[in-house]
Design an enzyme around this catalytic site. Structure first.
Site, PDB file in Angstrom:
ATOM      1  N   HIS A   1       0.885  -1.306   0.216  1.00  0.00           N
ATOM      2  CA  HIS A   1      -0.258  -0.281   0.108  1.00  0.00           C
ATOM      3  C   HIS A   1       0.827   0.690  -0.123  1.00  0.00           C
ATOM      4  O   HIS A   1       1.981   1.364   0.132  1.00  0.00           O
ATOM      5  CB  HIS A   1      -0.719  -0.152   1.231  1.00  0.00           C
ATOM      6  CG  HIS A   1      -0.753   0.135   2.321  1.00  0.00           C
ATOM      7  ND1 HIS A   1      -1.112  -0.742   3.720  1.00  0.00           N
ATOM      8  CD2 HIS A   1      -0.068   0.754   2.495  1.00  0.00           C
ATOM      9  CE1 HIS A   1      -0.293  -0.417   5.295  1.00  0.00           C
ATOM     10  NE2 HIS A   1       0.432   0.371   4.176  1.00  0.00           N
TER      11      HIS A   1
ATOM     12  N   GLU B   1      -5.257   0.497   0.156  1.00  0.00           N
ATOM     13  CA  GLU B   1      -5.035  -0.936  -0.014  1.00  0.00           C
ATOM     14  C   GLU B   1      -4.295  -1.881  -1.158  1.00  0.00           C
ATOM     15  O   GLU B   1      -4.980  -1.494  -2.172  1.00  0.00           O
ATOM     16  CB  GLU B   1      -5.479  -1.496   0.731  1.00  0.00           C
ATOM     17  CG  GLU B   1      -5.898  -1.223   2.675  1.00  0.00           C
ATOM     18  CD  GLU B   1      -4.430  -1.586   3.340  1.00  0.00           C
ATOM     19  OE1 GLU B   1      -3.209  -1.856   2.739  1.00  0.00           O
ATOM     20  OE2 GLU B   1      -5.089  -1.413   4.893  1.00  0.00           O
TER      21      GLU B   1
HETATM   22  C1  F6R Z   1       1.524   6.650   6.141  1.00  0.00           C
HETATM   23  C2  F6R Z   1       1.095   5.926   5.216  1.00  0.00           C
HETATM   24  C3  F6R Z   1       1.618   4.455   4.468  1.00  0.00           C
HETATM   25  C4  F6R Z   1       2.773   4.261   5.677  1.00  0.00           C
HETATM   26  C5  F6R Z   1       2.982   2.344   5.164  1.00  0.00           C
HETATM   27  C6  F6R Z   1       4.346   2.240   5.598  1.00  0.00           C
HETATM   28  O1  F6R Z   1       0.831   8.213   6.728  1.00  0.00           O
HETATM   29  O2  F6R Z   1       0.336   6.438   4.535  1.00  0.00           O
HETATM   30  O3  F6R Z   1       1.234   4.110   3.485  1.00  0.00           O
HETATM   31  O4  F6R Z   1       3.700   5.226   4.658  1.00  0.00           O
HETATM   32  O5  F6R Z   1       2.322   2.077   6.139  1.00  0.00           O
HETATM   33  O6  F6R Z   1       4.276   2.523   7.172  1.00  0.00           O
HETATM   34  P1  F6R Z   1       5.897   2.199   8.064  1.00  0.00           P
HETATM   35  O7  F6R Z   1       6.754   3.471   7.750  1.00  0.00           O
HETATM   36  O8  F6R Z   1       5.405   2.360   9.966  1.00  0.00           O
HETATM   37  O9  F6R Z   1       6.857   1.436   7.965  1.00  0.00           O
END
Ligand code: F6R
Length: 240
Positions: free
Chosen positions: A136, A141
């Site tokens: 995503h 999603e």
């Molecule tokens: C956050 C967002 C998500 C995250 C993704 C990765 O605003 O939109 O798409 O970028 O879930 O999350 P991390 O960086 O915590 O692994």
């Protein structure tokens, strides 16, 4: 698409951070698309340090990717709260220049329309993205059409589980979010995606080498002409 691979997360965060700092120096009223989560934290740290050395964010405009449905900006687990703590307060972004979808809006459909108009008005110069382990981007999603605009989305159980580290229990993670659509993300003039660690390697491989389909939201980035993907060695380990 440019792909930058370095040994560590710290190196890629510093490179991406410097690129954004340079852009702010060149255009102090730049519009930045921002993400939450772990991936951009090193970038925000870098920019906070640049601010301490004199870089002004006073005229920078921002637009965040997403927010949990049901959480107010004052809720400690809301993305608005996260951004205040990790970026806005440390860089002095002016509150009037901050764009955010409201997860606690009474009429969520109207809120999607309002935020979409904001995004149309303030075209992003640079969009920062993390990557979900399921591919995503934002909270788009697998299955989300590439021409989607701001909408309400049902979070996959795997996403709720991954994000439960920020909550006391997994049940507390909201099941819905309001998110920029994939089209809104692609509207940005340039895009910087950061991914690190082994558990992102499968999603990175799908994004860069897999079949382009709605099952892989990040694959949509391959249709954009100015994307830089910053990877640490672990996230890049499955690439040909
Ligand atoms: C956050 C967002 C998500 C995250 C993704 C990765 O605003 O939109 O798409 O970028 O879930 O999350 P991390 O960086 O915590 O692994």
């Amino acid at each position: 698409m440019e792909i930058v691979i370095k040994d560590t997360y710290e190196e890629i965060a510093a490179l991406a951070g410097e690129r954004i700092a340079e852009s702010v120096r060149a255009r102090p009223d730049i519009t930045l698309g921002l993400a939450t989560g772990s991936s951009p934290l090193g970038i925000y740290d870098y920019l906070a340090r640049a601010h301490l050395k004199g870089l002004s964010f006073k005229h920078v405009r921002t637009a965040n990717l997403d927010e949990y449905v049901g959480l107010s900006p004052a809720h400690p687990q809301s993305y608005r709260y996260f951004m205040e703590r990790e970026f806005f307060a440390k860089t002095g972004v002016s509150p009037k220049n901050i764009g955010f979808p409201r997860g606690d809006a009474e009429d969520l459909e109207k809120e999607c329309e309002r935020y979409d108009l904001y995004l149309q008005k303030w075209a992003r110069d640079i969009q920062i993205l993390g990557l979900g382990a399921n591919g995503h981007i934002g909270f788009n999603e697998p299955g989300t059409p590439f021409d989607s605009v701001t909408h309400i989305t049902e979070l996959k159980e795997s996403t709720r589980l991954a994000n439960s580290r920020f909550f006391k229990t997994a049940e507390e993670v909201p099941s819905k979010a309001i998110t920029m659509g994939i089209k809104n993300i692609l509207d940005s003039k340039s895009i910087i995606l950061v991914a690190s660690d082994t558990y992102k390697a499968g999603a990175v491989k799908d994004m860069l080498e897999g079949e382009i389909s709605v099952n892989c939201p990040a694959c949509a980035l391959r249709g954009h002409k100015n994307v830089t993907v910053y990877l640490d060695k672990k996230a890049a380990k499955l690439l040909r």
